[in-house]
Design a protein around this motif. Structure first.
Motif, PDB file in Angstrom:
ATOM      1  N   LYS A 170       0.876  -1.185   0.000  1.00 20.85           N
ATOM      2  CA  LYS A 170       0.000   0.000   0.000  1.00 20.85           C
ATOM      3  C   LYS A 170       0.902   1.220   0.000  1.00 20.85           C
ATOM      4  O   LYS A 170       1.956   1.208   0.630  1.00 20.85           O
ATOM      5  CB  LYS A 170      -0.875   0.032   1.258  1.00 20.85           C
TER       6      LYS A 170
ATOM      7  N   TYR B  70      -3.726  14.191  -0.593  1.00 19.93           N
ATOM      8  CA  TYR B  70      -4.339  14.070  -1.919  1.00 19.93           C
ATOM      9  C   TYR B  70      -4.997  15.378  -2.324  1.00 19.93           C
ATOM     10  O   TYR B  70      -5.782  15.942  -1.560  1.00 19.93           O
ATOM     11  CB  TYR B  70      -5.375  12.940  -1.876  1.00 19.93           C
TER      12      TYR B  70
ATOM     13  N   VAL C 207       1.400   4.454  -9.778  1.00 20.05           N
ATOM     14  CA  VAL C 207       0.785   3.758  -8.643  1.00 20.05           C
ATOM     15  C   VAL C 207       1.537   2.462  -8.276  1.00 20.05           C
ATOM     16  O   VAL C 207       1.731   2.193  -7.095  1.00 20.05           O
ATOM     17  CB  VAL C 207      -0.733   3.535  -8.867  1.00 20.05           C
TER      18      VAL C 207
ATOM     19  N   ASN D 100       2.786   1.809  -4.681  1.00 20.66           N
ATOM     20  CA  ASN D 100       2.375   0.604  -3.953  1.00 20.66           C
ATOM     21  C   ASN D 100       3.591  -0.145  -3.401  1.00 20.66           C
ATOM     22  O   ASN D 100       3.543  -0.709  -2.316  1.00 20.66           O
ATOM     23  CB  ASN D 100       1.567  -0.327  -4.859  1.00 20.66           C
TER      24      ASN D 100
ATOM     25  N   ASP E 124      -3.866  15.127  -8.264  1.00 18.54           N
ATOM     26  CA  ASP E 124      -4.643  14.343  -9.222  1.00 18.54           C
ATOM     27  C   ASP E 124      -5.208  15.279 -10.295  1.00 18.54           C
ATOM     28  O   ASP E 124      -5.976  16.194  -9.985  1.00 18.54           O
ATOM     29  CB  ASP E 124      -5.800  13.642  -8.466  1.00 18.54           C
TER      30      ASP E 124
ATOM     31  N   GLY F  71      -6.423   9.500   1.342  1.00 17.80           N
ATOM     32  CA  GLY F  71      -6.246   9.688  -0.094  1.00 17.80           C
ATOM     33  C   GLY F  71      -5.561   8.508  -0.750  1.00 17.80           C
ATOM     34  O   GLY F  71      -5.736   8.244  -1.932  1.00 17.80           O
ATOM     35  N   ARG F  72      -4.769   7.786   0.036  1.00 15.51           N
ATOM     36  CA  ARG F  72      -4.015   6.667  -0.537  1.00 15.51           C
ATOM     37  C   ARG F  72      -4.841   5.376  -0.628  1.00 15.51           C
ATOM     38  O   ARG F  72      -4.332   4.345  -1.046  1.00 15.51           O
ATOM     39  CB  ARG F  72      -2.770   6.391   0.284  1.00 15.51           C
ATOM     40  N   ARG F  73      -6.121   5.420  -0.225  1.00 15.87           N
ATOM     41  CA  ARG F  73      -6.942   4.211  -0.298  1.00 15.87           C
ATOM     42  C   ARG F  73      -7.107   3.795  -1.754  1.00 15.87           C
ATOM     43  O   ARG F  73      -7.683   4.532  -2.556  1.00 15.87           O
ATOM     44  CB  ARG F  73      -8.317   4.448   0.332  1.00 15.87           C
ATOM     45  N   LEU F  74      -6.630   2.605  -2.077  1.00 17.19           N
ATOM     46  CA  LEU F  74      -6.794   2.102  -3.440  1.00 17.19           C
ATOM     47  C   LEU F  74      -8.263   1.794  -3.691  1.00 17.19           C
ATOM     48  O   LEU F  74      -8.988   1.400  -2.767  1.00 17.19           O
ATOM     49  CB  LEU F  74      -5.954   0.844  -3.639  1.00 17.19           C
TER      50      LEU F  74
ATOM     51  N   PHE G 214      -6.751   5.260  -7.137  1.00 17.61           N
ATOM     52  CA  PHE G 214      -7.192   5.631  -5.795  1.00 17.61           C
ATOM     53  C   PHE G 214      -8.702   5.811  -5.823  1.00 17.61           C
ATOM     54  O   PHE G 214      -9.263   6.264  -6.819  1.00 17.61           O
ATOM     55  CB  PHE G 214      -6.471   6.894  -5.328  1.00 17.61           C
TER      56      PHE G 214
ATOM     57  N   SER H  49      -9.962   9.044  -6.967  1.00 16.88           N
ATOM     58  CA  SER H  49      -9.936   9.338  -8.412  1.00 16.88           C
ATOM     59  C   SER H  49     -11.172   8.800  -9.120  1.00 16.88           C
ATOM     60  O   SER H  49     -11.440   9.167 -10.259  1.00 16.88           O
ATOM     61  CB  SER H  49      -8.693   8.718  -9.062  1.00 16.88           C
TER      62      SER H  49
END
Lengths: 300, 209
Positions: free
Chosen positions: A2, A8, A38, A42, A53, B68-71, B112, B115
């Motif tokens: 992760k 973000y 990504v 990861n 973004d 924000g990093r939650r896939l 993410f 997104s």
């Protein structure tokens, strides 16, 4: 597997992106398609403090064909560019190369400009940008600059984009009339990174006439995209001359590319694949196979 | 269930922030300068910022508050409890996490959740008909024995569903090409290729009715 924490930012427009980049500098990374970024996040090979973004930024998804270029906005997905008949008609090499970019599912999300900025020597689109004499448009609070391909790619996985700059557009050059192009790759597995790939642009005097100009670009064979001018070897040649010129082409390609050994192939094997593909593509082009896209794989 | 906002141990802990880190991604060497390392023993604990995300999944609207990093793959499984989407390699290679985003297949592990806001997501759960009957691709997998352990199956089903929307009548060669981006460790792919062709048949039969 992760990503490390980051802040973000969903930028609403280009102005906001440029403000954020000006403020955050090297702490920020741009997220477009994310198909290269990504995985790196990861695996924690990178851990930017901020992610900007741009997926919802309007005005970055245009494909524009002009007399001398195909201009591709920062949010144009590989799949969109491949689906654009206008872009493929203007520059068939785009369609010939794009179908080799990863798998369709990755192409649905990955952006063409993003793969240029990522500057992977195994990437198809960096090689195509170089072969077409293209450039990338970079914008920041300081202004806008257009960087030609030969200056854009600085090293493996390294482009010249500065921390406060956004790559807003790629400009692929169109070839002069009478130019035919072809592209091929050889990979261990379908859709995988190429052991060696070659793009070719050959201009002849009429359909069966002699070669006036010939250039080759390479995938997984040079540290940064580089274009080999084959004109000195091939100028004046017609299809029937090619068997006699094959050795000279092999020599020119072999001394130009600079591959490395890895688990998939030795440098010598990659060099061999480069020359073999160049000769095959040349034979196809001069035999009049105008839409050649060789589909070549080795059985794993 | 994972706990939003809880930091996990950072693999770069112990390195100085300026030390270049050399690793590899899918066999390629990548050099990066890592961030200041997460230090569980000292320093100020930084609460992780959360973002509000509206996700439209299988026609239903969901509102989650996640880092924000939650896939997207984790948001579907952990936050929405839609565990049909499977997580395999988490770097875009295996295809198990493939979902449809506005009808197009994408890797949920390479996106993410934030997104995905504003898009229509379809997971494998959304391929079942409203009455609970299997959709044509699912039915074809059953008939052709297109799965054994089933781990990779959700990714195949979503990928093939989108593929058949564009190419309703694939040849066996085209069917093989269509699933080239998905890995299966059990079947040897023969029955999966058959299932693609059978699914195309089932869809045509439905169209004829």
């Amino acid at each position: 597997m992760k990503p490390a924490p980051f802040v973000y930012h969903a930028a609403a427009d280009v102005e906001e992106v440029l403000d954020l980049l000006a403020e955050l500098g090297t702490e920020a990374k741009i997220l477009a398609g994310g198909q290269s970024l990504v995985p790196v996040l990861n695996m924690r090979l990178a851990g930017p403090e901020h992610l900007v973004d741009i997926n919802r930024v309007p005005g970055l998804d245009a494909i524009t064909v002009t007399d001398d270029a195909v201009r591709v906005g920062a949010l144009v997905r590989h799949a969109d560019l491949l689906a654009s008949a206008e872009a493929r008609d203007a520059l068939p090499l785009l369609g010939q190369a794009l179908r080799w970019v990863a798998h369709p599912v990755i192409r649905n999300r990955g952006t063409t400009v993003g793969s240029l900025v990522h500057a992977d020597p195994a990437g198809e689109m960096p090689a195509i940008l170089a072969l077409t004499g293209g450039s990338v448009v970079l914008r920041s609070r300081r202004g806008e600059r257009t960087v030609p391909a030969e200056e854009f790619f600085v090293g493996p996985m390294e482009s010249c984009v500065l921390a406060d700059e956004l790559a807003v557009e790629a400009v692929f050059g169109r070839f002069p009339a009478g130019t035919r192009t072809a592209f091929s790759e050889i990979a261990r597995r379908h859709g995988d990174y190429a052991m060696a790939g070659v793009g070719l642009a050959v201009r002849t005097d009429g359909p069966d006439g002699p070669v006036q100009d010939a250039r080759a670009g390479f995938v997984s064979l040079t540290e940064v995209p580089a274009v080999l001018d084959l004109t000195p070897v091939l100028e004046g040649a017609v299809a029937a001359d090619l068997p006699g010129l094959a050795e000279a082409v092999t020599e020119a390609v072999g001394s130009f590319v600079d591959p490395v050994d890895d688990i998939h192939a030795t440098a010598d094997y990659r060099r061999h694949l480069a020359a073999v593909q160049t000769n095959r593509l040349l034979a196809g082009l001069l035999a009049g196979e105008t839409t050649t896209t060789t589909t070549e794989e080795t059985s794993a | 269930m994972s706990t939003p906002g809880t930091s996990t141990t950072d693999g770069t802990a112990g390195q100085t922030p300026t030390q270049p880190h050399v690793g590899s991604v899918r066999g390629r060497v990548v050099t990066t300068v890592p961030r200041a390392p997460f230090d569980p023993a000292g320093g100020e604990a930084r609460p992780e910022e959360l973002v509000d995300v509206r996700l439209r999944v299988n026609g239903a609207e969901h509102h989650i508050r996640v880092p924000g990093r939650r896939l997207l793959s984790d948001a579907l499984r952990h936050d929405l409890e839609l565990t049909g989407t499977h997580v395999g390699c988490e770097h875009g290679v295996c295809g198990a996490c493939t979902v449809l985003m506005d009808g197009r297949p994408v890797r949920a592990c390479l996106m993410f959740a934030a997104s995905a806001e504003g898009s229509e997501i379809t997971t494998v759960e959304g391929l079942t008909r409203p009455d609970g009957e299997l959709g044509p691709v699912q039915q074809a997998f059953v008939e052709c024995h297109g799965l054994q352990c089933g781990f990779c199956t959700p990714g195949f089903l979503t990928t093939i569903t989108a593929y058949l929307d564009e190419n309703p009548d694939p040849s066996p060669e085209e069917a093989r090409e269509a699933v080239a981006g998905n890995l299966c460790r059990c079947t040897g792919y023969q029955n999966i290729v058959k299932a693609v062709c059978r699914a195309a048949e089932l869809r045509r039969e439905e169209g004829d009715r």
